[in-house]
Enzyme design. Structure first.
Site, PDB file in Angstrom:
ATOM      1  NE  ARG A 304       8.050  -1.603  39.479  1.00 12.50           N
ATOM      2  CZ  ARG A 304       7.161  -2.538  39.360  1.00 12.50           C
ATOM      3  NH1 ARG A 304       7.706  -3.691  38.981  1.00 12.50           N
ATOM      4  NH2 ARG A 304       5.919  -2.080  39.674  1.00 12.50           N
ATOM      5  CD  GLU A 705       7.199  -0.104  33.544  1.00 12.21           C
ATOM      6  OE1 GLU A 705       6.258  -0.681  34.417  1.00 12.21           O
ATOM      7  OE2 GLU A 705       8.054   0.416  34.246  1.00 12.21           O
TER       8      GLU A 705
HETATM    9  N1  LUZ Z   1       6.364   4.325  39.166  1.00 10.36           N
HETATM   10  C1  LUZ Z   1       6.212   4.131  40.662  1.00 10.36           C
HETATM   11  C2  LUZ Z   1       6.676   3.223  38.578  1.00 10.36           C
HETATM   12  O1  LUZ Z   1       5.952   5.235  41.268  1.00 10.36           O
HETATM   13  N2  LUZ Z   1       6.158   3.124  41.350  1.00 10.36           N
HETATM   14  C3  LUZ Z   1       6.409   1.743  40.534  1.00 10.36           C
HETATM   15  O2  LUZ Z   1       6.466   0.764  41.108  1.00 10.36           O
HETATM   16  C4  LUZ Z   1       6.838   1.894  39.029  1.00 10.36           C
HETATM   17  N3  LUZ Z   1       7.032   0.862  38.553  1.00 10.36           N
HETATM   18  C5  LUZ Z   1       7.406   0.809  37.291  1.00 10.36           C
HETATM   19  C6  LUZ Z   1       7.318   2.215  36.569  1.00 10.36           C
HETATM   20  N4  LUZ Z   1       7.015   3.238  37.068  1.00 10.36           N
HETATM   21 MO1  MOS Z   2       7.305   4.415  34.207  1.00  6.53          MO
HETATM   22  S1  MOS Z   2       9.283   3.888  34.344  1.00  6.53           S
HETATM   23  O1  MOS Z   2       6.927   5.956  34.340  1.00  6.53           O
HETATM   24  O2  MOS Z   2       6.098   3.332  34.254  1.00  6.53           O
END
Ligand code: LUZ
Ligand code: MOS
Length: 760
Positions: A304, A705
């Site tokens: 990400r 987020e």
């Molecule tokens: N969790 C995950 C995340 O497993 N994959 C993601 O792309 C993600 N993105 C944001 C927050 N949690």
């Molecule tokens: Mo998340 S960082 O558990 O969307």
């Protein structure tokens, strides 16, 4: 500002895992943490501890009936240390006793000898030694090497951001209850019920259907319970299964801060090239992610980071490389933004650096390079909205950046010891799990014979208000009042194969699934009524709990309809699955369409620095953000405000400090400074009006987020104020910008200069 649990919360009546009324005979478990960051276990002798009063058992790795393995993406993490310890705080043994006090007292009698090995804490050092988790990855667009000679302006440097502790109000907790068939039921404070179920099955050598995980609600998570609730639930389940008695394991605050993972610190090198007109022509960056001792979610977070390398900007030539670097610290983990904030901080640093070099406001460069509809991102997807420019211009129209800037300049002329600064922070955040297969969810809807409705989904309520949003979806789809609908706990026996409630997708995915389930029931009811009334089903509608035929009242209420349908043996329950359409990603090419849509907005951040004391203060954050047609404006506003304050904390006051031996020193709220209400800026939010096209559930867009990243503007607003004191301030990009750091930056000549008034 209500969400479903508001009244329970303010009365202290909401039951979290730790508040569940204990079954008879419950035992209490505490882990024995590794005292050092890296070493070889020599002797581990538990007999003396096990013989203490009230102790039921002491378990070590040798007592695990299945696999001693809790790794998710990569299987590289033991539940209990075996042979080696890799970070201070790693669980080595588990003491189980009749009371917490007895367990703690007995813990001291475990004999543990560890032969120390040299630890590594710095990601660049880990990189140099080849300590890489997974493989380094590179995203590229255009050709940076060809472009550099054509760039009139080229600057480069280093930008580092620190970790962040989640400080969820509810610490990690689990209660495991053995079943009569050899299985186990576990109440876990997790964002990932199925992950907990899968890992417990693996550790105990059971089938997944022998493990039931139930999640009532969480007291906050922020990513800290996406992967890291698992270990504690598995330890409790191990003890419960071996002893045949319920076992409770709840971490204290200090234990939680010491032993569990946090946001990843990153160290990065950047280089940016621009034209004389401020157009960004090329950008190159290398991210060294401090991953800690095991993979946890680090590879996904790294990915990400790469997706958000250029934030809200179009850059025709990009090369971004990133590596997860293994160190002897607790595995770093998911935290709101999931690697994107770290990338965006570097991009904004590069722009601020270039702006200083060119003698123009950073906002000019930012505005010139904003993504437009159709622009290609480094991962091959094209932006499908014009909201970056629309949000920026709407914010400018509402608050007039030029006059905000003029006001700050005039204030700064009049004040020698206090200066103001400001920064604009656009955010463009991709919505979907980047791991494509995770983008699925399910909903199970029961309509009871009195007309009340119970909904189970894969979503976990953690204070973010997902339950209220899903209730709204169900109520709206069925045409009944909100009070008719109740959300059940998240339970793997009711909804299986749950993706984590994460990636800001909870309401979208589970809302869609719930809607599809409600539509099935609605369709059956409409068909039945239509058959009875001899009309086409399309003429039958349910609105405001009334059954209408061709928009005319039939006299039939929802309650009467349900009772009638039940007597006609029409099924009043439905289950539906939803998978986000149209998304894909090819890792071999690092190209695809990974996101359903982008969440977009812009903030302007104003800050004041007290030059005498060095104290920075973030005064105000003003935002225009695109939430589509909000499902619940109060919930969305709460998420925006909370996100901004959390982001400001990451950038300004929350600093993790470790001893030279790798033990965290900032292990309580006395030393780890989370912004309190007094430190919180005034947050003003406007939702972008009539933003087409609608993507998420019922035309809404997610909010979880993205607002966190507006907080990044705080760093640059404070830096702007510091420049008003010291126009010669060199570019420093080393977050958080704490009061201590601000103080030192104002007194560049060392101790002899300290205490004197700053220049300006
Ligand atoms: N969790 C995950 C995340 O497993 N994959 C993601 O792309 C993600 N993105 C944001 C927050 N949690
Ligand atoms: Mo998340 S960082 O558990 O969307």
């Amino acid at each position: 500002m209500k969400h479903d649990d508001t009244l329970l919360h303010v009365r202290g009546a909401a039951r979290f895992v730790r508040d569940i009324l204990l079954p008879q005979g419950t035992l209490f478990a505490v882990p024995l943490p590794s005292p050092i960051a890296h070493g070889k276990i020599g002797r581990l002798e538990a007999a003396a501890a096990a013989a203490e009063k009230g102790v039921a058992a002491v378990f070590t790795a040798a007592d695990i009936p299945g696999q001693n393995q809790i790794g998710n993406i990569i299987q590289d993490e033991p539940l209990l240390a075996a042979g080696e310890v890799d970070y201070a705080g790693q669980p080595v043994a588990l003491i189980v006793a009749e009371s917490l006090g007895a367990a703690l007292a007995a813990r001291r009698f475990i004999e543990l000898d560890i032969e120390e090995l040299p630890p590594v804490f710095d990601p660049r050092e880990a990189w140099a030694r080849g300590e890489i988790i997974g493989v380094p990855r590179t995203f590229a667009l255009g050709d940076v090497d060809r472009e550099w000679p054509c760039c009139p302006v080229v600057v480069g440097g280093r930008a580092d951001s620190g970790g962040q502790e989640h400080i969820y109000l509810e610490t990690q907790s689990a209660l495991a209850v053995p079943r009569d068939d050899g299985g186990v039921k576990v109440f876990s404070a997790t964002q990932s019920p199925t992950l907990v179920q899968r890992v417990i099955a693996r550790v105990l050598g059971l089938a997944m259907h022998e493990v039931e995980v139930d999640v009532p609600r969480l007291g906050g998570a922020f990513g800290g319970k996406e992967d890291q609730a698992t270990a504690w639930a598995a330890l409790a389940a191990l003890a419960a299964s071996r002893l045949g008695r319920p076992v409770k394991l709840v971490l204290g605050r200090q234990e939680d801060v010491r032993w569990t993972g946090k946001r990843h610190p990153y160290s990065s090198d950047y280089k940016i090239g621009l034209g004389e007109d401020g157009r960004i022509l090329a950008y190159e960056v290398t991210f060294y992610q401090n991953a800690g001792s095991a993979a946890d979610l680090s590879p996904a977070i790294l990915e990400r980071t790469l997706f958000h390398t250029t934030n809200s900007y179009f850059v025709p030539n990009v090369r971004a490389t990133a590596a997860s670097c293994r160190t002897n610290l607790p595995p770093y983990t998911a935290f709101r933004g999931f690697g994107a904030p770290q990338a965006m901080f570097v991009m904004e640093a590069a722009i601020a650096h270039a702006a200083g070099e060119m003698g123009v406001p950073a906002a000019e460069i930012q505005r010139r390079n904003l993504l437009r509809r159709g622009d290609e991102l480094p991962y091959g997807m094209r932006l499908e909205a014009d909201s970056p420019v629309r949000c920026w211009d709407e914010l400018d129209k509402r608050h007039d950046f030029a006059s905000l800037r003029a006001r700050a300049a005039s204030f700064n002329r009049d004040h020698a010891l206090t200066k103001k600064g400001l920064a604009v922070m656009p955010v463009c955040f991709g919505i979907s799990f980047t791991t494509t297969f995770l983008n699925q969810a399910a909903g199970l809807v029961h309509v009871y014979t009195d007309g009340s409705v119970g909904v189970s989904t894969a979503a976990v309520e953690m204070g973010q208000g997902v339950n209220r949003k899903i209730r709204r979806v169900a109520a709206r789809t069925l045409g009944v009042g909100l009070d008719r609908v109740r959300m059940e706990s998240t339970n793997t026996a009711r909804v299986a194969n749950t993706s984590p409630t994460a990636a800001s997708t909870g309401a979208d995915l589970n809302g869609h699934a719930t809607r599809l389930a409600c539509l099935q029931i609605l369709e059956r009811l409409r068909q039945a009524v239509a058959a009875e009334r001899n009309c086409p089903a399309e003429h039958i509608h349910i609105e405001g709990e009334k059954v209408l035929q061709s928009h005319e009242s039939t006299g039939l209420t929802w309650e009467a309809l349900v009772a009638w349908a039940y007597a006609r043996r029409i099924p009043l329950s439905a289950y539906a699955h939803y998978a986000t359409p149209g998304i894909h990603f090819d890792k071999s090419k690092e190209k695809g369409r990974p996101f359903a849509y982008h969440a977009v907005g812009t903030a302007v951040v104003e800050a004041t620095v007290d030059g005498l004391r060095g104290v920075p203060r973030v005064d105000a954050v003003k935002i225009v953000h695109d939430v589509g047609r909000s499902l619940d404006p109060a919930v969305d506003l709460g998420q925006m405000e909370g996100g901004v304050v959390q982001g400001v904390g990451w950038m300004t006051s929350e600093e993790l400090v470790y001893s030279p031996e790798g033990k965290i020193l900032t292990d309580s709220l006395a030393t780890y400074k989370v912004p309190d209400i007094g430190a919180a800026p005034e947050v003003t939010v406007a939702f972008l009006e009539d933003a087409p096209p609608p993507f998420g559930i019922l035309g809404s867009k997610t909010v979880g987020e993205p607002p966190f990243m507006y907080g990044i503007g705080a760093y640059f607003a404070i830096l702007d104020a510091l420049r008003a004191f010291r126009p010669d301030l060199p570019p420093v990009f080393h977050a958080p910008l704490t009061a201590e750091k601000t103080f030192r930056l104002l007194r560049p000549r060392g101790p002899e200069g300290e205490g004197s008034a700053p220049r300006g």
